[in-house]
Design a protein around this motif. Structure first.
Motif, PDB file in Angstrom:
ATOM      1  N   TYR A 149      76.591  39.019  48.222  1.00  0.00           N
ATOM      2  CA  TYR A 149      76.779  40.095  49.264  1.00  0.00           C
ATOM      3  C   TYR A 149      76.349  39.051  50.498  1.00  0.00           C
ATOM      4  O   TYR A 149      76.092  38.918  51.383  1.00  0.00           O
ATOM      5  CB  TYR A 149      76.043  41.593  49.332  1.00  0.00           C
ATOM      6  N   CYS A 158      78.069  39.393  59.184  1.00  0.00           N
ATOM      7  CA  CYS A 158      78.534  40.759  59.218  1.00  0.00           C
ATOM      8  C   CYS A 158      79.716  40.562  59.183  1.00  0.00           C
ATOM      9  O   CYS A 158      79.612  42.577  60.366  1.00  0.00           O
ATOM     10  CB  CYS A 158      77.214  41.528  60.319  1.00  0.00           C
ATOM     11  N   PHE A 159      80.766  40.477  58.342  1.00  0.00           N
ATOM     12  CA  PHE A 159      82.457  40.627  59.119  1.00  0.00           C
ATOM     13  C   PHE A 159      82.949  40.451  60.263  1.00  0.00           C
ATOM     14  O   PHE A 159      83.528  41.268  60.451  1.00  0.00           O
ATOM     15  CB  PHE A 159      82.336  41.998  58.112  1.00  0.00           C
ATOM     16  N   LYS A 160      81.994  40.166  61.000  1.00  0.00           N
ATOM     17  CA  LYS A 160      82.356  39.638  62.398  1.00  0.00           C
ATOM     18  C   LYS A 160      82.952  38.970  63.071  1.00  0.00           C
ATOM     19  O   LYS A 160      83.878  38.475  64.576  1.00  0.00           O
ATOM     20  CB  LYS A 160      81.368  39.572  63.643  1.00  0.00           C
ATOM     21  N   TYR A 161      82.740  38.096  62.768  1.00  0.00           N
ATOM     22  CA  TYR A 161      83.353  36.730  63.172  1.00  0.00           C
ATOM     23  C   TYR A 161      84.640  36.381  62.777  1.00  0.00           C
ATOM     24  O   TYR A 161      85.200  36.777  61.593  1.00  0.00           O
ATOM     25  CB  TYR A 161      82.627  34.899  62.798  1.00  0.00           C
ATOM     26  N   THR A 164      86.076  35.529  58.714  1.00  0.00           N
ATOM     27  CA  THR A 164      85.934  37.284  57.838  1.00  0.00           C
ATOM     28  C   THR A 164      88.010  37.317  58.141  1.00  0.00           C
ATOM     29  O   THR A 164      88.764  37.002  58.503  1.00  0.00           O
ATOM     30  CB  THR A 164      85.862  38.116  58.563  1.00  0.00           C
ATOM     31  N   HIS A 169      86.162  41.685  53.035  1.00  0.00           N
ATOM     32  CA  HIS A 169      86.026  42.647  52.657  1.00  0.00           C
ATOM     33  C   HIS A 169      86.378  43.898  51.372  1.00  0.00           C
ATOM     34  O   HIS A 169      85.343  44.421  51.302  1.00  0.00           O
ATOM     35  CB  HIS A 169      86.889  43.467  53.788  1.00  0.00           C
ATOM     36  N   ALA A 172      83.461  42.498  49.478  1.00  0.00           N
ATOM     37  CA  ALA A 172      82.266  43.229  49.775  1.00  0.00           C
ATOM     38  C   ALA A 172      82.304  44.903  49.243  1.00  0.00           C
ATOM     39  O   ALA A 172      81.004  45.287  49.018  1.00  0.00           O
ATOM     40  CB  ALA A 172      82.330  43.827  51.887  1.00  0.00           C
ATOM     41  N   PHE A 182      72.484  47.290  50.308  1.00  0.00           N
ATOM     42  CA  PHE A 182      73.176  46.329  51.524  1.00  0.00           C
ATOM     43  C   PHE A 182      72.722  46.909  52.782  1.00  0.00           C
ATOM     44  O   PHE A 182      72.574  45.449  53.599  1.00  0.00           O
ATOM     45  CB  PHE A 182      74.596  46.772  51.723  1.00  0.00           C
ATOM     46  N   ASN A 186      71.103  44.323  54.834  1.00  0.00           N
ATOM     47  CA  ASN A 186      71.911  43.595  56.523  1.00  0.00           C
ATOM     48  C   ASN A 186      70.673  43.828  57.683  1.00  0.00           C
ATOM     49  O   ASN A 186      71.038  43.070  58.747  1.00  0.00           O
ATOM     50  CB  ASN A 186      72.886  44.527  56.966  1.00  0.00           C
ATOM     51  N   ARG A 187      69.672  44.421  57.681  1.00  0.00           N
ATOM     52  CA  ARG A 187      68.768  45.265  58.902  1.00  0.00           C
ATOM     53  C   ARG A 187      67.878  43.885  58.808  1.00  0.00           C
ATOM     54  O   ARG A 187      67.492  43.100  60.287  1.00  0.00           O
ATOM     55  CB  ARG A 187      67.850  46.347  57.997  1.00  0.00           C
ATOM     56  N   PHE A 190      70.149  40.848  60.284  1.00  0.00           N
ATOM     57  CA  PHE A 190      70.612  40.880  61.671  1.00  0.00           C
ATOM     58  C   PHE A 190      69.639  41.713  62.325  1.00  0.00           C
ATOM     59  O   PHE A 190      69.540  41.248  63.538  1.00  0.00           O
ATOM     60  CB  PHE A 190      71.642  41.209  61.877  1.00  0.00           C
TER      61      PHE A 190
ATOM     62  N   CYS B 158      79.654  46.948  62.329  1.00  0.00           N
ATOM     63  CA  CYS B 158      80.165  45.831  61.978  1.00  0.00           C
ATOM     64  C   CYS B 158      79.695  45.717  61.194  1.00  0.00           C
ATOM     65  O   CYS B 158      79.296  45.451  59.930  1.00  0.00           O
ATOM     66  CB  CYS B 158      80.046  44.692  62.668  1.00  0.00           C
ATOM     67  N   PHE B 159      79.902  47.255  60.009  1.00  0.00           N
ATOM     68  CA  PHE B 159      79.868  47.098  59.016  1.00  0.00           C
ATOM     69  C   PHE B 159      78.111  47.393  58.023  1.00  0.00           C
ATOM     70  O   PHE B 159      78.513  46.636  56.475  1.00  0.00           O
ATOM     71  CB  PHE B 159      80.912  46.398  57.366  1.00  0.00           C
ATOM     72  N   LYS B 160      77.292  47.169  58.987  1.00  0.00           N
ATOM     73  CA  LYS B 160      76.059  46.877  58.663  1.00  0.00           C
ATOM     74  C   LYS B 160      75.021  48.275  58.242  1.00  0.00           C
ATOM     75  O   LYS B 160      74.326  47.725  57.376  1.00  0.00           O
ATOM     76  CB  LYS B 160      75.487  46.205  59.834  1.00  0.00           C
ATOM     77  N   HIS B 169      85.740  48.820  54.004  1.00  0.00           N
ATOM     78  CA  HIS B 169      85.742  47.849  53.848  1.00  0.00           C
ATOM     79  C   HIS B 169      87.409  47.440  53.380  1.00  0.00           C
ATOM     80  O   HIS B 169      87.746  47.007  53.391  1.00  0.00           O
ATOM     81  CB  HIS B 169      84.529  46.356  52.902  1.00  0.00           C
ATOM     82  N   ALA B 173      90.108  45.777  55.713  1.00  0.00           N
ATOM     83  CA  ALA B 173      91.039  44.181  54.929  1.00  0.00           C
ATOM     84  C   ALA B 173      91.970  45.100  55.607  1.00  0.00           C
ATOM     85  O   ALA B 173      93.148  44.453  55.949  1.00  0.00           O
ATOM     86  CB  ALA B 173      90.792  44.626  53.519  1.00  0.00           C
ATOM     87  N   MET B 176      93.346  44.823  58.889  1.00  0.00           N
ATOM     88  CA  MET B 176      92.891  43.274  59.637  1.00  0.00           C
ATOM     89  C   MET B 176      94.354  42.397  59.285  1.00  0.00           C
ATOM     90  O   MET B 176      95.070  41.819  59.660  1.00  0.00           O
ATOM     91  CB  MET B 176      92.427  42.428  58.569  1.00  0.00           C
ATOM     92  N   PHE B 182      90.166  40.846  65.793  1.00  0.00           N
ATOM     93  CA  PHE B 182      89.237  41.655  65.840  1.00  0.00           C
ATOM     94  C   PHE B 182      87.622  40.749  65.636  1.00  0.00           C
ATOM     95  O   PHE B 182      87.191  41.546  65.883  1.00  0.00           O
ATOM     96  CB  PHE B 182      89.167  42.269  64.038  1.00  0.00           C
ATOM     97  N   ALA B 183      88.343  39.683  65.550  1.00  0.00           N
ATOM     98  CA  ALA B 183      86.504  39.165  66.369  1.00  0.00           C
ATOM     99  C   ALA B 183      86.454  38.899  67.430  1.00  0.00           C
ATOM    100  O   ALA B 183      85.047  39.071  68.045  1.00  0.00           O
ATOM    101  CB  ALA B 183      86.958  37.099  65.777  1.00  0.00           C
ATOM    102  N   ASN B 186      85.183  42.864  68.061  1.00  0.00           N
ATOM    103  CA  ASN B 186      83.579  42.261  67.713  1.00  0.00           C
ATOM    104  C   ASN B 186      83.023  41.787  68.527  1.00  0.00           C
ATOM    105  O   ASN B 186      81.464  42.283  68.900  1.00  0.00           O
ATOM    106  CB  ASN B 186      83.544  41.975  65.894  1.00  0.00           C
TER     107      ASN B 186
END
Lengths: 314, 314
Positions: A149, A158-161, A164, A169, A172, A182, A186-187, A190, B158-160, B169, B173, B176, B182-183, B186
């Motif tokens: 993960y 974190c699935f932003k770019y 992805t 997803h 994840a 998770f 993530n904390r 990020f 963002c799924f964090k 998720h 998926a 998308m 989506f990028a 975000n």
């Protein structure tokens, strides 16, 4: 390669050394440790190595890891596109034929290993390893899921770019079925910064300059600034995304002094501009949204050259 | 309620007004506009309203939206847990019986509407709407998918955050698969800040104070500071996460001046501390990781009270 061929390799050998790339990130370490734990669960011996050691930042992946004492007979590199990326600490594995298998997701992979498994459309090497592990039908433990993960989350912001995909997803979603905490991962990855890093970002952001109707933003990090901050030099890495965070900016430029009159330029762009073309003009290159080059001269001369070119293309 | 009952309501009525909560975020607006477009695609008339108008920040969701001219006969609130959250601009809908249906994901929902559909374990109201739309078997257009994705992404950081579940998720998926860029969504939601906001964060971070062996960090935003920045007051919202971003900090405190000798305190904690218990001591409350209270006195007195209590509990 087929996943089953890779699993055959895992089964056929007994003593594995796993190589990760220098300046390690969450994906190379997450992939490396996930593979190590998976092989150990198969009853194999396995160790992970990195030229720069294992940073504290990712220690939740290896807090219970201890190196095993054995002579490796099969060498696997993970998330390593080019042997030079192994770093000076792993020099002997940069020779031709030294690496048996490379598992990677960079289309630019140099195919330096005897066997290479590359899936270029996959967001993270950890996602490929997850597919391999699933294909084996063997148990995936919580710590393996946590490493995977982490690799996936860090390589996608974190699935932003853009990298992805739906399959990212879905991986994840499946990995969240394990006990991986998770949100805490993530904390740490990020949201948390060292005091030194907070100080640097604060200083650098305060000096950010806007040009060309605020469409270009620029930060300059001189050696004098680095020394006066009293913060470790490594903390000055990865500041290049800051200029592009300002609303309306399409060209973000970070100037970092290497030596007297030698500056490393990092360029980030939105979809309105090609960063590699911009840097290509100065003899550099890179990707469409992130590229770099080196320019010689005083800081004022370097800035003037960059702004002149920016004015021509914007 | 069953999804089919909600779809029956959509089919049975013709002129819908969709209410969203004040200080609108990505989830209330994403849910509201997704529902509006979905109803219009069904051949219905539908409008979205918000007490504070529609911010530029989210304009990619409503750049082609035009208000329709009709007298509404069915009122739906989305992502609204309490009628007071509709805001002063939608006062008449705060009366008992004014709202026909409320679709929400807050367990704290006050059940103020004639019919309420709440799924408390779902990360975003937009995710519930996606389930309803799928259940209908009707076409989901790209703009609907983009609104739904935005709602889900913004409410989960963002799924964090902890509220993300496997189903979140999986929804991402599936969404998308549509043309949603989506990028870019975000980037706008998570990476881009106004110049004013960058300036404020820079100033506030520069004044951050560390206490109790760096386990507590504190920022103070006085009216004097707000006025001297020359930045709109709205830009000073949402700074409360800054103190907790420093490594090792488990208690992040943000002090914001309301009036002379009146301060609003926002507390954020890691899993080592309960923010609502901390704020409860001062007559406030909230959630386990995020809570607030109000303290009267001079800034120095307020700080001293907070630090005294922090010293007792840390």
């Amino acid at each position: 390669m087929e996943y089953s061929e890779i699993i055959d390799i895992f089964e056929k050998h007994d003593r594995f050394l796993i190589l990760t790339h220098k300046s390690p990130d969450g994906d190379t370490l997450g992939s490396g440790f996930a593979l190590c734990y998976f092989l150990r669960d198969m009853g194999k011996q396995a160790n992970v190595v990195n030229s720069d050691g294992f940073p504290d930042r990712y220690d939740f992946m290896y807090v219970d890891y201890t190196e095993q004492d054995f002579e490796p007979e099969y060498i696997i590199a993970v998330d390593v596109a080019d042997p030079t990326l192994l770093g000076s600490g792993l020099l002997k594995y940069q020779q031709e034929g030294a690496v048996d298998l490379c598992i990677d997701h960079h289309v630019s992979n140099k195919h330096f290993a005897k066997l290479t498994h590359v899936e270029g459309g996959i967001a993270a090497a950890a996602q490929i390893l997850y597919c391999i592990f699933k294909h084996s039908g063997r148990k995936i433990t919580d710590i393996i899921a946590k490493c995977l993960y982490t690799g996936i989350a860090t390589d996608t912001g974190c699935f932003k770019y853009e990298n992805t995909t739906p399959s990212t997803h879905i991986a994840a979603a499946e990995l969240m079925a394990y006990d991986i905490d998770f949100a805490n991962v993530n904390r740490r990855m990020f949201d948390v910064k060292s005091k030194g890093r907070i100080k640097i970002e604060q200083i650098v952001t305060g000096r950010m300059e806007y040009y060309l109707g605020d469409r270009c933003a620029m930060i300059a990090i001189t050696r004098e600034l680095m020394q006066s901050c009293g913060v470790a030099e490594a903390e000055f890495d990865g500041l290049a995304s800051i200029p592009l965070s300002a609303e309306g900016v399409v060209l973000g430029i970070t100037i970092k002094q290497r030596h007297t009159n030698v500056y490393k330029i990092s360029v980030r762009t939105t979809d309105e501009m090609d960063a590699s073309v911009f840097c290509g003009y100065f003899g550099g290159g890179g990707h469409i949204r992130a590229a770099g080059c080196e320019i010689h001269g005083t800081l004022e001369e370097v800035k003037a050259q960059l702004l002149e070119r920016a004015g021509q293309v914007l």
